[in-house]
Scaffold this motif. Structure first.
Motif, short mmCIF file in Angstrom:
data_model
loop_
_atom_site.label_atom_id
_atom_site.label_comp_id
_atom_site.label_asym_id
_atom_site.label_seq_id
_atom_site.Cartn_x
_atom_site.Cartn_y
_atom_site.Cartn_z
N PRO A 148 8.10 3.88 7.43
CA PRO A 148 9.29 3.05 7.68
C PRO A 148 10.30 3.79 8.54
O PRO A 148 10.32 5.03 8.60
N ILE A 149 11.17 3.03 9.20
CA ILE A 149 12.25 3.65 9.97
C ILE A 149 13.23 4.33 9.02
O ILE A 149 13.66 5.47 9.25
N LYS A 150 13.58 3.63 7.96
CA LYS A 150 14.46 4.19 6.93
C LYS A 150 13.64 4.41 5.67
O LYS A 150 13.12 3.46 5.09
N VAL A 151 13.50 5.65 5.26
CA VAL A 151 12.72 5.98 4.08
C VAL A 151 13.63 5.95 2.86
O VAL A 151 14.48 6.83 2.68
N GLU A 152 13.48 4.93 2.01
CA GLU A 152 14.32 4.80 0.83
C GLU A 152 13.83 5.71 -0.30
O GLU A 152 14.61 6.28 -1.05
N GLU A 153 12.50 5.82 -0.44
CA GLU A 153 11.92 6.71 -1.44
C GLU A 153 10.78 7.49 -0.78
O GLU A 153 9.89 6.89 -0.17
N PRO A 154 10.79 8.82 -0.87
CA PRO A 154 9.71 9.61 -0.27
C PRO A 154 8.35 9.20 -0.83
O PRO A 154 8.20 8.95 -2.03
N ARG A 155 7.37 9.11 0.05
CA ARG A 155 6.02 8.74 -0.38
C ARG A 155 5.36 9.93 -1.07
O ARG A 155 5.32 11.03 -0.51
N GLU A 156 4.86 9.71 -2.27
CA GLU A 156 4.22 10.78 -3.03
C GLU A 156 2.70 10.68 -3.01
O GLU A 156 2.01 11.66 -3.23
N ARG A 157 2.15 9.50 -2.73
CA ARG A 157 0.70 9.32 -2.72
C ARG A 157 0.09 9.99 -1.50
O ARG A 157 0.68 10.01 -0.42
N THR A 158 -1.11 10.51 -1.66
CA THR A 158 -1.85 11.13 -0.55
C THR A 158 -3.23 10.50 -0.37
O THR A 158 -4.07 11.05 0.33
N ASP A 159 -3.47 9.35 -1.02
CA ASP A 159 -4.80 8.76 -1.03
C ASP A 159 -4.94 7.55 -0.11
O ASP A 159 -5.92 6.81 -0.19
N LEU A 160 -3.96 7.32 0.78
CA LEU A 160 -4.00 6.20 1.73
C LEU A 160 -4.04 4.84 1.02
O LEU A 160 -4.55 3.87 1.58
N MET A 161 -3.50 4.78 -0.17
CA MET A 161 -3.36 3.50 -0.87
C MET A 161 -1.93 2.99 -0.70
O MET A 161 -0.99 3.76 -0.56
N TYR A 162 -1.80 1.67 -0.71
CA TYR A 162 -0.49 1.01 -0.64
C TYR A 162 0.27 1.36 0.65
O TYR A 162 1.47 1.58 0.65
N CYS A 163 -0.47 1.39 1.75
CA CYS A 163 0.18 1.57 3.06
C CYS A 163 -0.80 1.09 4.12
O CYS A 163 -2.01 0.99 3.89
N TRP A 164 -0.27 0.78 5.29
CA TRP A 164 -1.11 0.48 6.44
C TRP A 164 -1.47 1.77 7.15
O TRP A 164 -0.63 2.66 7.32
#
Length: 237
Positions: A151-167
Motif C-alpha cells: 500500500p501507499i500508506k502502511v497502516e499496519e506493518p505486514r508480518e506474514r512471509t508466506d504470500l497469503m492475503y496479498c496480491w
C-alpha cells in the motif's frame, strides 16, 4: 516470412519486451491498455451452489468495458462495466457491476463502485486518493516476482512471509493467447491472491490487459475460469 518463422520470432520477442519494461517500465495504464472505449470479452465456465447438494455449471461469455475515464493529477481512474472479478460468486442472471480501475503511484487497483463512488468519480473536485492509499494494489511497478504488493500508506506493518492475503506476481511465462484483436502470444504475468477461504488469479499481458481470470472458493462451491477471446483496443498514442 513463413508462419512458422513469424511465430518463433513472436515467442522470442515477447520476453525481451517484458524485460525492457522491467528496467524502463511504461505507465501501468499503457501496459494494461486502460482507455475509454476499450473492451475485452472472456469465455469460460462458472460453477455455483444450486442448493440441496446440487452444483450449477454453465459456459459463459463476459464483457469488460471502460465506459469513462478521468484524471486527478497523478491519479487516473477508469469506470468499468463488467470487471472479470464479478464472476466470483456468480449465480444465473448476475449482471455486470461497475468498478473503478485506478492507476496511482505506479500501482493498479480494482475497486467496486457503488452509487456513491460513481458520484465521486464524476466530481472533478474529488481527488479519489483515499479510495486506494491504504489498500493493497493488484499490480505494482517495478515488476517483481514472489513479492507482495505494498500500500501507499502502511497502516499496519505486514508480518506474514508466506504470500497469503496479498496480491503478488506468481510467475511469468509466454502463452498463446488465441484471442482476436490480441497478439498471437505474449509474456503473461500471473497475479495471485490466496487466502484461507479462496484463491483468485489474474493473467495480465502487457499491451493487451487482463487475459484470464480464475476464482475458486474452498468451501461453498463458487468457481470461475475464463480466458480472453476478443480484445477491442484503441491504439496507444
Amino acid at each position: 516470412m513463413n508462419m512458422r518463422v513469424a511465430k518463433l520470432l513472436t515467442l522470442l520477442i515477447a520476453p525481451l519486451f517484458l524485460s525492457a519494461t522491467d528496467n524502463h517500465p511504461a505507465s501501468l495504464d499503457r501496459l494494461l491498455r486502460l482507455r475509454k472505449g476499450n473492451y475485452w470479452i472472456y469465455s469460460g465456465t462458472v460453477k455455483w451452489d444450486a442448493s440441496q447438494g446440487r452444483i450449477g455449471k454453465a459456459e459463459i461469455r463476459w464483457k469488460s468495458e471502460i465506459i469513462d475515464e478521468a484524471a486527478r493529477g497523478d491519479l487516473k481512474a477508469f469506470l468499468v462495466e463488467g470487471d472479470p472479478t464479478d464472476l466470483a460468486w456468480y449465480t444465473p442472471g448476475k449482471k455486470p457491476g461497475l468498478h473503478l480501475w485506478i492507476v496511482y503511484k505506479d500501482r493498479f487497483y480494482m475497486v467496486e463502485a457503488d452509487d456513491a463512488i460513481v458520484k465521486r468519480f464524476k466530481s472533478p473536485q474529488d481527488p479519489l486518493t483515499d479510495l486506494v492509499e491504504a489498500e493493497d494494489p493488484v499490480l505494482q511497478l517495478p515488476i517483481t516476482l514472489k513479492r507482495c504488493t505494498q500500500p501507499i500508506k502502511v497502516e499496519e506493518p505486514r508480518e506474514r512471509t508466506d504470500l497469503m492475503y496479498c496480491w503478488y506476481i506468481d510467475q511469468k511465462h509466454v502463452e498463446q493467447l488465441n484471442a482476436s484483436g490480441a497478439p498471437a502470444s505474449a509474456e503473461v504475468l500471473e497475479l495471485s491472491n490466496r487466502t484461507a477461504p479462496d484463491d483468485e488469479e489474474l493473467g495480465v499481458a502487457p499491451e493487451t490487459g487482463i487475459v484470464s481470470y480464475d476464482y475458486s472458493h474452498h468451501g461453498t462451491v463458487s468457481e470461475a475460469h475464463v480466458k480472453l477471446v476478443e480484445a477491442h483496443l484503441i491504439p496507444n498514442k
